[in-house]
Design a protein around this motif. Structure first.
Motif, mmCIF file in Angstrom:
data_model
loop_
_atom_site.group_PDB
_atom_site.id
_atom_site.type_symbol
_atom_site.label_atom_id
_atom_site.label_comp_id
_atom_site.label_asym_id
_atom_site.label_seq_id
_atom_site.Cartn_x
_atom_site.Cartn_y
_atom_site.Cartn_z
ATOM 1 N N ARG A 23 1.480 9.750 -5.143
ATOM 2 C CA ARG A 23 1.897 11.100 -4.768
ATOM 3 C C ARG A 23 2.855 11.705 -5.803
ATOM 4 N NH1 ARG A 23 -1.437 13.771 -2.611
ATOM 5 N NH2 ARG A 23 -2.574 12.271 -3.841
ATOM 6 N N VAL A 24 3.766 10.863 -6.287
ATOM 7 C CA VAL A 24 4.722 11.354 -7.297
ATOM 8 C C VAL A 24 3.958 11.805 -8.541
ATOM 9 C CG1 VAL A 24 6.559 10.672 -8.866
ATOM 10 C CG2 VAL A 24 6.660 9.998 -6.464
ATOM 11 N N MET A 25 2.999 10.976 -8.972
ATOM 12 C CA MET A 25 2.237 11.316 -10.170
ATOM 13 C C MET A 25 1.395 12.573 -9.934
ATOM 14 S SD MET A 25 3.058 9.180 -12.534
ATOM 15 C CE MET A 25 1.841 8.833 -13.785
ATOM 16 N N ALA A 46 -5.311 16.294 -8.188
ATOM 17 C CA ALA A 46 -5.230 14.857 -8.502
ATOM 18 C C ALA A 46 -5.423 14.020 -7.248
ATOM 19 C CB ALA A 46 -3.876 14.560 -9.104
ATOM 20 N N HIS A 47 -6.054 12.899 -7.425
ATOM 21 C CA HIS A 47 -6.230 11.995 -6.293
ATOM 22 C C HIS A 47 -5.598 10.667 -6.608
ATOM 23 C CE1 HIS A 47 -8.633 14.560 -3.824
ATOM 24 N NE2 HIS A 47 -9.251 14.954 -4.903
ATOM 25 N N ILE A 49 3.660 15.471 -10.355
ATOM 26 C CA ILE A 49 3.938 15.716 -11.769
ATOM 27 C C ILE A 49 2.735 16.407 -12.427
ATOM 28 C CG2 ILE A 49 4.319 14.598 -14.009
ATOM 29 C CD1 ILE A 49 5.927 12.471 -12.507
ATOM 30 N N GLU A 50 1.544 15.895 -12.068
ATOM 31 C CA GLU A 50 0.333 16.464 -12.669
ATOM 32 C C GLU A 50 0.192 17.943 -12.329
ATOM 33 O OE1 GLU A 50 -3.164 14.348 -11.552
ATOM 34 O OE2 GLU A 50 -4.482 15.599 -12.786
ATOM 35 N N LYS A 51 0.500 18.247 -11.082
ATOM 36 C CA LYS A 51 0.359 19.624 -10.621
ATOM 37 C C LYS A 51 1.376 20.539 -11.314
ATOM 38 C CE LYS A 51 -0.005 21.968 -6.185
ATOM 39 N NZ LYS A 51 0.554 21.890 -4.831
ATOM 40 N N ALA A 109 0.833 -1.200 0.000
ATOM 41 C CA ALA A 109 0.000 0.000 0.000
ATOM 42 C C ALA A 109 0.869 1.252 0.000
ATOM 43 C CB ALA A 109 -0.921 -0.020 1.216
ATOM 44 N N LEU A 110 1.921 1.211 0.808
ATOM 45 C CA LEU A 110 2.837 2.341 0.908
ATOM 46 C C LEU A 110 3.499 2.614 -0.446
ATOM 47 C CD1 LEU A 110 3.519 3.886 3.512
ATOM 48 C CD2 LEU A 110 5.675 2.626 3.584
ATOM 49 N N SER A 111 3.965 1.564 -1.110
ATOM 50 C CA SER A 111 4.645 1.713 -2.398
ATOM 51 C C SER A 111 3.703 2.314 -3.428
ATOM 52 C CB SER A 111 5.143 0.366 -2.904
ATOM 53 O OG SER A 111 5.795 -0.330 -1.884
ATOM 54 N N ALA A 112 2.487 1.755 -3.502
ATOM 55 C CA ALA A 112 1.526 2.235 -4.499
ATOM 56 C C ALA A 112 1.136 3.688 -4.203
ATOM 57 C CB ALA A 112 0.293 1.334 -4.510
ATOM 58 N N PHE A 113 0.988 4.007 -2.916
ATOM 59 C CA PHE A 113 0.600 5.366 -2.569
ATOM 60 C C PHE A 113 1.724 6.358 -2.887
ATOM 61 C CE2 PHE A 113 -0.408 8.810 0.522
ATOM 62 C CZ PHE A 113 -1.631 9.162 -0.030
#
Lengths: 304, 260
Positions: free
Chosen positions: B236-238, B259-260, B241-243, B228-232
């Motif tokens: 956050r990184v994405m 982004a969520h 980037i989106e922002k 869960a930590l890895s996927a989360f």
């Protein structure tokens, strides 16, 4: 002299009779068998040749046949005419709970007798001692653990063999790469396709996979025994009378010289349904278990 | 619950001196604890997923773009057909089967691959599988652009390559960042199939350690937490980037939703 012994014999006989009456009164399993005329045997679906299905909900195997002999014996002792055997397939996950809660009266699969399980269930005398061995390709030149240095060794994820290999690697300074199969068939495929040089697992599983392979002659089981585990018939813990009856039957079967015949039938001759030969020779450890009937747990076997 | 199990040695299951030595004596500790092993397994999961993600993003963007090429000449038509075949091939086969194909079947025909370590083959399988899905998202992003954008680029005298490079892709790739985030997170989770071909990652650790210690609850909780930590973290990184890539006034810039 003679008279005394007669009296003694009479006393012993009375005592035996009394104790057996007591036993029958206290044993819920024997009571259940008498009142319902049926018994439930826990079996495995694919533990060839110990306990497996031959199709159409029929089960057979080394342990299954021994259990049928035991139950036949108990049926005669209880003076019953017929005893119906219900077969209940069990898995590694549910076998202990099913014996504990009474769903299964006698489990005839491939359960290792160890101290952790002995807290929850009872084990009959061991009639089969599993040995962890090394399977290799016949032309590989590997003959012992020492030859595994620098080689790739396969085993199956989620088995005790993985831990065993790790311990051996540390203790003996033999460096090998471990590769893990998802299940036994995958691990054997690793050996078959050359991804691994050896497959370390229970001897019967190795022999079974080799017997099932395209060319059984291409593979060999070699080397020293890495670990020994007593595999035993499992019964309820809170019913020592039933366990005593099972043990008494086992002692009788062994005394009648049936064991080598049963070994030949299941491990060295073609077995249904596909008529494959498992081809696992009788090990000294199993022979020893027959000669000195006992219910020692695995921990006692691997003490050095 | 007995979290003390993580401070026990993997050889004898006795408590070890240094519960956590993974960072300082990575792989050198002769008596590693289950926590060390867990960290190492996490490292493998991240390594396989990261390699797969790089491959998936590159190939996915490429194949998705190729699928939208105007069929103006024979070469373009070939590229469209090729990328369509790519997508249909890799998205119609289950990931576990693809992993087995790369590990057992393909090396039987291409012997060079036999020398490839299993983690690399799994990364390829994961990368190709995910690239097919990313390609469809990129294609959808490109096709969602008003056709006027393409026409305007042509009117400016840009070649097909130039119009993709300077007009279409910068717009389309910004639009598809949210679905790409999901896909990247999926890749982390899908990397659990690597256990099947003996990559010592988190799932393999979970299966093996719970058999050895009989502490399945603690082991699976820890492994779940790390997945869960890895996927989360990817999420956050994405989101970052989106922002950062948002341009006010562009289609994506109009939306005030983060982004969520």
């Amino acid at each position: 002299m003679k008279r005394i012994s007669m009296v003694k014999a009479g006393l012993i006989a009375t005592g035996l009779l009394l104790s057996s009456i007591n036993a029958q009164a206290a044993s819920q399993t024997l009571d259940k068998m008498k009142s319902t005329g049926a018994v439930t045997m826990g079996v495995r679906e694919s533990s060839i040749p110990m306990s497996y299905t031959t199709g159409d909900s029929r089960f057979d195997g080394y342990h299954v046949e021994i259990c049928r002999m035991i139950l036949g014996d108990i049926k005669d002792k209880l003076g019953m005419n017929t005893l119906r055997i219900n077969y209940q397939p069990v898995t590694s996950q549910n076998r202990v709970p099913l014996v504990q809660n009474g769903t299964v009266d006698i489990e005839c699969g491939t359960t290792t007798n160890n101290t952790a399980r002995a807290k929850d269930v009872g084990f009959a005398y061991t009639l089969y001692v599993e040995e962890v061995r090394i399977a290799v390709k016949a032309n590989s030149g590997i003959k012992s653990i020492a030859d595994l240095n620098g080689k790739k060794v396969a085993t199956t994820t989620g088995t005790t063999s993985v831990q065993l290999l790790r311990k051996h690697e540390r203790a003996n300074g033999v460096n090998f790469d471990e590769v893990f199969g998802k299940d036994h068939a995958d691990s054997f495929l690793l050996l078959e396709s050359g991804r691994a040089d050896a497959f370390v697992m229970d001897g019967s599983i190795l022999a079974g996979n080799i017997a099932n392979s395209k060319n059984p002659k291409d593979y060999k089981i070699v080397g020293e025994v890495l670990s020994t585990e007593p595999i035993a018939i499992m019964v309820r813990k809170d019913d020592p009378e039933f366990r005593a009856a099972v043990d008494a039957s086992i002692a009788k079967i062994v005394a009648n010289g049936n064991m080598p015949k049963l070994w030949n039938k299941w491990f060295l001759s073609p077995i249904p349904p596909k008529n494959i030969v498992v081809g696992l020779e009788l090990s000294p450890a199993t022979k020893n278990a027959w000669a000195n009937l006992n219910d020692k747990p695995a921990e006692d076997y691997n003490k050095k | 619950m007995d979290l003390g199990i993580f401070c026990k040695g993997t050889l004898d299951q006795e408590p070890v001196e240094h519960c956590f030595s993974a960072l300082f004596a990575f792989g050198k500790n002769p008596d590693p604890s289950y926590l060390d092993w867990l960290m190492k397994a996490w490292g493998w999961t991240l390594a396989v997923a990261a390699l797969g993600l790089i491959l998936a993003l590159l190939l996915g963007a490429l194949m998705g773009t190729l699928r939208t090429l105007p069929p103006e000449n024979k070469f373009n038509r070939f590229l469209v057909r090729f990328s369509t075949a790519w997508v249909e091939l890799f998205r119609n086969i289950p990931i576990l089967v693809q992993v087995f194909l790369w590990y057992h079947v393909v090396p039987a025909f291409i012997p060079v691959l036999k020398a490839f370590p299993s983690y690399l083959l799994v990364s390829i399988a994961l990368g190709f599988f995910t690239s097919a899905r990313i390609a469809e998202q990129v294609r959808a992003g490109i096709q969602s652009l008003p056709s006027g954008q393409k026409s305007a680029a042509t009117a400016l005298g840009l070649t097909t390559f130039q119009s993709y490079r300077y007009v279409i892709l910068p717009m389309a790739l910004r639009i598809v960042i949210p679905p790409l985030t999901s896909e990247s997170m999926n890749l982390i989770k899908n990397s659990s199939v690597a256990f099947a071909v003996s990559v010592p990652e988190l799932t393999l650790f979970a299966m093996q350690a719970q058999e050895e210690t009989s502490h399945g609850v603690e082991i699976y909780l820890a492994v779940t937490l790390l997945y869960a930590l890895s996927a989360f973290a990817v999420n956050r990184v994405m989101a970052y980037i989106e922002k950062r890539s948002r341009i006010p006034g562009f289609i994506v810039g109009n939306s005030e939703v983060a982004a969520h």
